[in-house]
Design an enzyme around this catalytic site. Structure first.
Site, PDB file in Angstrom:
ATOM      1  N   LYS A 147      72.672  -0.540  92.694  1.00 18.02           N
ATOM      2  CA  LYS A 147      73.621   0.043  91.738  1.00 18.02           C
ATOM      3  C   LYS A 147      73.866  -0.923  90.583  1.00 18.02           C
ATOM      4  O   LYS A 147      73.874  -0.529  89.418  1.00 18.02           O
ATOM      5  CB  LYS A 147      74.935   0.393  92.448  1.00 18.02           C
ATOM      6  N   GLN A 182      82.148   0.606  98.021  1.00 17.25           N
ATOM      7  CA  GLN A 182      81.033   0.981  98.895  1.00 17.25           C
ATOM      8  C   GLN A 182      81.534   1.313 100.305  1.00 17.25           C
ATOM      9  O   GLN A 182      82.272   0.528 100.905  1.00 17.25           O
ATOM     10  CB  GLN A 182      80.012  -0.182  98.945  1.00 17.25           C
ATOM     11  N   ASP A 222      82.482   8.000  92.069  1.00 15.84           N
ATOM     12  CA  ASP A 222      81.897   8.610  93.269  1.00 15.84           C
ATOM     13  C   ASP A 222      82.349  10.064  93.402  1.00 15.84           C
ATOM     14  O   ASP A 222      81.755  10.840  94.155  1.00 15.84           O
ATOM     15  CB  ASP A 222      82.362   7.843  94.524  1.00 15.84           C
TER      16      ASP A 222
END
Ligand code: NAD
Length: 308
Positions: free
Chosen positions: A62, A106, A129
């Site tokens: 990422k 995460q 997200d």
């Protein structure tokens, strides 16, 4: 976007997620350059708690993708024993930081931390997200313009749209079956398909006679987490199949280190399904590569919105 469909021996079109993802990343980099010229550098903060090896790999990819897109990219690596209060304090700090437009914590988080509470602490406008209830709610009321949409379903929709376009079909009016009802894939995928005017069925672990439910679908999205659970002969001839599953299973023989080989397979029996489907995503190389590029796209969107 360049053509991302390749004709296979079985006749089905194979949907190339790597090529699609490269095209999205190139568009995001272009959009970021324009925004930077207008005085805003998109900023993405990725927070990793603990040393889970798979999470470390994801976080690294990422960060790399963010740099490729020309973003300001920061990573916060916290030890596995970080307290929930300290993690929440960091999220508040990032919420208040004007150089950061996207925050990603995460998952999975260590067991002593309430993941949902942490996700709900992220400002909805920086929730790249798309897991915050505000974003889930905006998607549910059909307001995609204001929502940040979860990356994997958003990427899956792009692949589906490309395949349908190439087949000269419209998603509108199709019978779509999503197998799996998780908050991160199945449910948002179903919402996206509904907003494209498909007639959507969500199947799950309690669905009766799954084979016949899948058999009537023009569009099948599998997001279950069980290797090759959707059998080839469940697929309606001419259907488009999007396989979100990523499962590591035993391969054949030994690797160079003398360990048993493993391989990745999806939730769909690819070889069987490709005999009947009009188009299908492979695993690996299908939906997988789309997730990270959609994260970059969401970060760009979040940064653009700060300018109205
Ligand atoms: P999850 O475990 O949260 O949800 C699985 C869903 O499958 C549940 O809703 C459950 O009801 C359903 N299910 C379980 N057994 C079933 C059965 N026998 N019949 C029908 N439905 C059944 O999983 P998830 O997070 O949604 O992920 C699903 C898959 O997608 C996994 O393989 C995961 O690795 C993969 N995934 C891939 C990406 C990507 O980047 N490509 C991202 C997220 C998840």
């Amino acid at each position: 976007m360049a053509d991302i469909l390749v004709k296979s021996e079985s006749g089905a079109l194979i949907i190339d997620g790597k090529a699609a993802s490269a095209a999205v990343l190139a568009d995001v980099a272009k959009g970021a350059a324009e925004l930077i010229a207008a005085g805003i550098k998109p900023g993405l903060a990725v927070v990793l708690v603990g040393e889970d090896p798979a999470s470390q790999v994801y976080v690294k990819s990422k960060g790399k993708a963010a740099e490729t897109c020309g973003f300001h990219s920061v990573q916060h690596t916290l030890s596995a024993d970080t307290s929930q209060a300290d993690l929440i304090a960091l999220v508040h700090k990032l919420n208040a930081d004007p150089a950061i437009h996207g925050i990603l914590v995460q998952l999975p988080l260590p067991k002593h931390i309430d993941s949902q509470l942490v996700l709900e602490t992220i400002s909805p406008s920086k929730d790249v997200d798309g897991f915050h209830p505000v974003n889930a709610g905006l998607l549910a009321i059909g307001d995609r313009k204001r929502a940040l949409v979860p990356c994997t379903p958003a990427g899956s929709l792009i692949l589906l749209q490309k395949a349908m376009e190439s087949l000269g079909r419209s998603i509108a009016g199709c019978d779509a079956v999503v197998v799996g009802r998780s908050n991160i894939v199945g449910k948002p995928m179903a919402q996206l398909l509904l907003s494209e005017n498909a007639t959507v069925t969500i199947a799950h672990s309690r669905t009766k006679d799954l084979a016949s439910v899948v058999k009537r679908a023009d569009i099948v999205v599998a997001a279950v987490g069980i290797p090759e659970m959707v059998k080839g002969d469940w697929i309606k001839p001419g259907a488009v199949v999007i396989d979100v599953g990523i499962n590591r299973v035993a391969g054949e023989g030994l690797n160079a280190k003398g360990e048993p080989r493993t391989k990745l397979v999806g939730d769909v029996d690819f070889a069987g399904a490709a005999k009947l489907a009009a188009a299908i995503t492979p695993v690996p190389g299908g939906v997988g590569p789309m997730t990270i590029c959609m994260l970059m796209a969401n970060t760009l969107t979040a940064a653009r919105r700060t300018k109205g």
